[in-house]
Design a protein around this motif. Structure first.
Motif, PDB file in Angstrom:
ATOM      1  N   PHE A   1       0.830  -1.217   0.000  1.00  0.00           N
ATOM      2  CA  PHE A   1       0.000   0.000   0.000  1.00  0.00           C
ATOM      3  C   PHE A   1       0.860   1.262   0.000  1.00  0.00           C
ATOM      4  CE2 PHE A   1      -2.296  -3.453   1.999  1.00  0.00           C
ATOM      5  CZ  PHE A   1      -3.400  -3.518   1.166  1.00  0.00           C
TER       6      PHE A   1
ATOM      7  N   THR B   1     -13.573   4.322   5.499  1.00  0.00           N
ATOM      8  CA  THR B   1     -12.986   5.605   5.878  1.00  0.00           C
ATOM      9  C   THR B   1     -12.886   6.586   4.706  1.00  0.00           C
ATOM     10  OG1 THR B   1     -10.896   4.500   5.475  1.00  0.00           O
ATOM     11  CG2 THR B   1     -11.605   4.674   7.771  1.00  0.00           C
TER      12      THR B   1
ATOM     13  N   GLY C   1      -2.611   2.336   5.606  1.00  0.00           N
ATOM     14  CA  GLY C   1      -3.078   2.836   4.297  1.00  0.00           C
ATOM     15  C   GLY C   1      -3.074   4.353   4.209  1.00  0.00           C
TER      16      GLY C   1
ATOM     17  N   LEU D   1      -7.048  10.506  -2.277  1.00  0.00           N
ATOM     18  CA  LEU D   1      -7.907  11.665  -1.973  1.00  0.00           C
ATOM     19  C   LEU D   1      -7.369  12.918  -2.663  1.00  0.00           C
ATOM     20  CD1 LEU D   1      -8.616  10.757   1.748  1.00  0.00           C
ATOM     21  CD2 LEU D   1     -10.339  10.943  -0.063  1.00  0.00           C
TER      22      LEU D   1
HETATM   23  C1  HEM Z   1      -9.162   8.296   5.045  1.00  0.00           C
HETATM   24  C2  HEM Z   1      -8.773   7.061   5.082  1.00  0.00           C
HETATM   25  C3  HEM Z   1      -8.379   6.302   6.321  1.00  0.00           C
HETATM   26  C4  HEM Z   1      -8.513   6.615   7.651  1.00  0.00           C
HETATM   27  C5  HEM Z   1      -9.076   7.876   8.249  1.00  0.00           C
HETATM   28  C6  HEM Z   1      -7.986   5.503   8.413  1.00  0.00           C
HETATM   29  C7  HEM Z   1      -7.916   5.454   9.798  1.00  0.00           C
HETATM   30  C8  HEM Z   1      -7.194   4.506  10.505  1.00  0.00           C
HETATM   31  C9  HEM Z   1      -6.897   4.555  11.917  1.00  0.00           C
HETATM   32  C10 HEM Z   1      -7.413   5.613  12.876  1.00  0.00           C
HETATM   33  C11 HEM Z   1      -6.118   3.484  12.235  1.00  0.00           C
HETATM   34  C12 HEM Z   1      -5.503   3.151  13.604  1.00  0.00           C
HETATM   35  C13 HEM Z   1      -6.091   1.875  14.208  1.00  0.00           C
HETATM   36  C14 HEM Z   1      -5.546   1.579  15.587  1.00  0.00           C
HETATM   37  O1  HEM Z   1      -4.741   2.335  16.146  1.00  0.00           O
HETATM   38  O2  HEM Z   1      -5.970   0.549  16.163  1.00  0.00           O
HETATM   39  C15 HEM Z   1      -5.954   2.727  11.021  1.00  0.00           C
HETATM   40  C16 HEM Z   1      -5.263   1.540  10.925  1.00  0.00           C
HETATM   41  C17 HEM Z   1      -5.344   0.731   9.816  1.00  0.00           C
HETATM   42  N1  HEM Z   1      -5.801   1.083   8.569  1.00  0.00           N
HETATM   43 FE1  HEM Z   1      -6.582   2.850   8.045  1.00  0.00          FE
HETATM   44  N2  HEM Z   1      -7.578   4.534   7.540  1.00  0.00           N
HETATM   45  C18 HEM Z   1      -7.779   4.991   6.256  1.00  0.00           C
HETATM   46  C19 HEM Z   1      -7.447   4.337   5.087  1.00  0.00           C
HETATM   47  C20 HEM Z   1      -6.976   3.055   5.026  1.00  0.00           C
HETATM   48  C21 HEM Z   1      -6.688   2.342   3.825  1.00  0.00           C
HETATM   49  C22 HEM Z   1      -6.777   2.927   2.411  1.00  0.00           C
HETATM   50  C23 HEM Z   1      -6.312   1.095   4.190  1.00  0.00           C
HETATM   51  C24 HEM Z   1      -5.929  -0.068   3.302  1.00  0.00           C
HETATM   52  C25 HEM Z   1      -4.834  -0.197   2.794  1.00  0.00           C
HETATM   53  C26 HEM Z   1      -6.340   1.031   5.634  1.00  0.00           C
HETATM   54  C27 HEM Z   1      -6.024  -0.073   6.402  1.00  0.00           C
HETATM   55  C28 HEM Z   1      -5.716  -0.012   7.754  1.00  0.00           C
HETATM   56  C29 HEM Z   1      -5.172  -1.133   8.516  1.00  0.00           C
HETATM   57  C30 HEM Z   1      -4.930  -2.539   8.004  1.00  0.00           C
HETATM   58  C31 HEM Z   1      -4.920  -0.652   9.795  1.00  0.00           C
HETATM   59  C32 HEM Z   1      -4.299  -1.409  10.964  1.00  0.00           C
HETATM   60  C33 HEM Z   1      -2.820  -1.042  11.009  1.00  0.00           C
HETATM   61  C34 HEM Z   1      -2.066  -1.659  12.135  1.00  0.00           C
HETATM   62  O3  HEM Z   1      -2.680  -2.257  13.021  1.00  0.00           O
HETATM   63  O4  HEM Z   1      -0.815  -1.593  12.127  1.00  0.00           O
HETATM   64  N3  HEM Z   1      -6.749   2.235   6.108  1.00  0.00           N
HETATM   65  N4  HEM Z   1      -6.587   3.376   9.985  1.00  0.00           N
END
Ligand code: HEM
Length: 420
Positions: free
Chosen positions: A116, A257, A365, A373
């Motif tokens: 990603f 999201t 991501g 975006l």
């Molecule tokens: C505006 C877009 C996005 C927002 C606001 C967002 C928000 C977040 C937040 C707040 C977390 C933290 C979770 C935690 O601390 O437990 C997170 C983790 C994560 N997000 Fe996003 N996300 C977005 C886009 C994406 C995209 C495009 C992907 C896919 C590739 C993605 C996949 C993930 C994954 C797999 C995690 C877990 C990461 C980890 O545990 O190391 N997200 N996201």
């Protein structure tokens, strides 16, 4: 001129049921959070009805501490605040990226990161631009167009491509993703909450099982599922079960999201057209503007952790084992960190928003989301003159994502673009 939006509507503060999805859909949560930040920044909510009490943390500094300190607050027992998950064993502990603590977390995250990376996403620039243009033109072509679904399919098409999921499944998978986070919403519910989530998980797991089986281990597998096929963990090659739960979290992370951020963008464009007019002439500032849209949107409302040891926070003692919810939506309007937090300001700098989280689990991501975006905003600036909200707006009933079910818009085309 920057217009300040009135922050609050009247809200009943007594004993708010933060686990009630419908409450989130109809309440001005900002009024409630502002009250909590002031009078009870760390408090123990007791939802009753046999549900386990949990801590509610609403200030920016405390939310940051909870998310940034895995030695005090663990992700292993799940990170989504849910009636279904609180105090139940988590089947994905130590297997799903989100439900791990360091050092296991790094073991899973490092090999997934490149799937990603922004540079990889940029190689899909034309595809993403085309998808953005299609979504925008569908709205331009009609007098009034409900754009909420288009934003979901925009996100799904990009994730589906990077993950290697078949296009004919995207529409269905998007619906299933919504079932997992809005299981009490009549549009997505299928039976009761538990049965809706179970069906959704089953269908998503099956989709990943099928795709995982199609990838050959050792072969050149550039997509995310292929990468998982080739991943080695301490205990051996990544298993089918581990690929299923990680596919699941990636799909949900990306697809609930990004659409919410876009819908917030349209809303704010309609309310503050002069700020977006200025952006037309200052395209180098799109990322600064996007940060403010993300702060305003806070697409993830709250995250869960479980205390590993007794922790003192704002004079309260959180006991080892207690569930702790950290409210990103509240942190992003904390008056201790943001000047005029209820003023939407596309030029805001610095902008220490927590929309992507903070600490080891900072969104994997985020780079991808920023690129996609940015492209969408560029296309909007090229193609659209004015944005108007042209009907009743409906939010999904969810305490995880404050997303949109319906957003009727009227886009008037740019005269220059129309002539092309
Ligand atoms: C505006 C877009 C996005 C927002 C606001 C967002 C928000 C977040 C937040 C707040 C977390 C933290 C979770 C935690 O601390 O437990 C997170 C983790 C994560 N997000 Fe996003 N996300 C977005 C886009 C994406 C995209 C495009 C992907 C896919 C590739 C993605 C996949 C993930 C994954 C797999 C995690 C877990 C990461 C980890 O545990 O190391 N997200 N996201």
């Amino acid at each position: 001129m920057i217009i300040s939006t009135p922050p609050f509507c009247p809200v009943q503060f007594d004993d708010p049921d933060l686990l009630d999805s419908a409450f989130h859909a109809v309440t001005d949560m900002h009024a409630l959070w502002a009250h909590l930040r002031e009078v009870a920044p760390v408090y123990k909510a007791d939802p009753g009805g046999g549900r386990e009490p949990f801590w509610v943390v609403t200030r920016h500094d405390d939310v940051t501490r909870v998310l940034r300190t895995p030695t005090e607050f663990s992700s292993r027992r799940g990170t989504i605040l849910s009636v279904l998950d609180l105090n139940t064993p988590d089947i994905a502990t130590d297997d799903m990226l989100a439900d791990t603590d360091p050092p296991r977390h790094g073991e899973l995250r490092k090999p997934l990161n490149p799937a990603f990376a922004p540079e990889l996403v940029e190689t899909h620039d034309e595809l993403i631009r085309g998808l953005a243009r299609d979504a925008i033109r569908r709205a331009i072509d009609k007098d009034v167009h409900d754009i909420a679904h288009d934003t979901m399919m925009f996100a799904m098409s990009i994730t589906g491509t990077l993950m290697g999921l078949p296009p004919q499944d995207w529409e269905h998978l998007m619906h299933v993703v919504m079932m997992t986070i809005a299981y009490e919403d009549p549009t997505y519910a299928s039976g009761n909450a538990m049965s809706t989530v179970r069906q959704a998980r089953h269908q998503m797991f099956e989709a990943f099982r099928e795709q995982f089986a199609k990838r050959e281990r050792g072969a050149e597998n550039p997509d995310a599922i292929g990468r998982m096929r080739n991943m080695d963990l301490t205990e051996g090659p990544m298993s089918e079960q581990q690929a299923m739960v990680n596919g699941y979290v990636l799909l949900i992370g990306a697809n609930v999201t990004t659409p919410h951020t876009l819908c917030t963008l349209f809303n704010q464009w309609a309310e503050h057209p002069e700020q977006f007019e200025r952006l037309r002439d200052n395209r180098d500032d799109i990322q600064i503007a996007l940060a403010e849209v993300l702060r305003w949107a806070s697409p993830v409302t709250a995250l869960m952790r479980y205390a590993i040891q007794d922790v003192e926070l704002q004079g309260q003692t959180i006991k080892a084992g207690d569930p702790v919810s950290a409210w990103l939506g509240s942190a992003n309007r904390d008056e201790r960190v943001f000047k005029d937090p209820y003023t939407f300001d596309l030029t805001r700098r610095p902008n220490r928003h927590l929309a992507f989280g903070v600490g080891p689990h900072y969104c994997i991501g985020a780079g991808m989301a920023k690129v996609t975006l940015q492209i969408f905003i560029e296309e909007m600036l090229d193609l659209v003159d004015t944005v108007e909200i042209a009907g009743e707006v409906q939010h999904v009933a969810s305490h995880f994502v404050p997303g949109y079910k319906s957003l009727p818009v009227r886009f008037t085309p740019r005269k220059v673009a129309a002539a092309l």
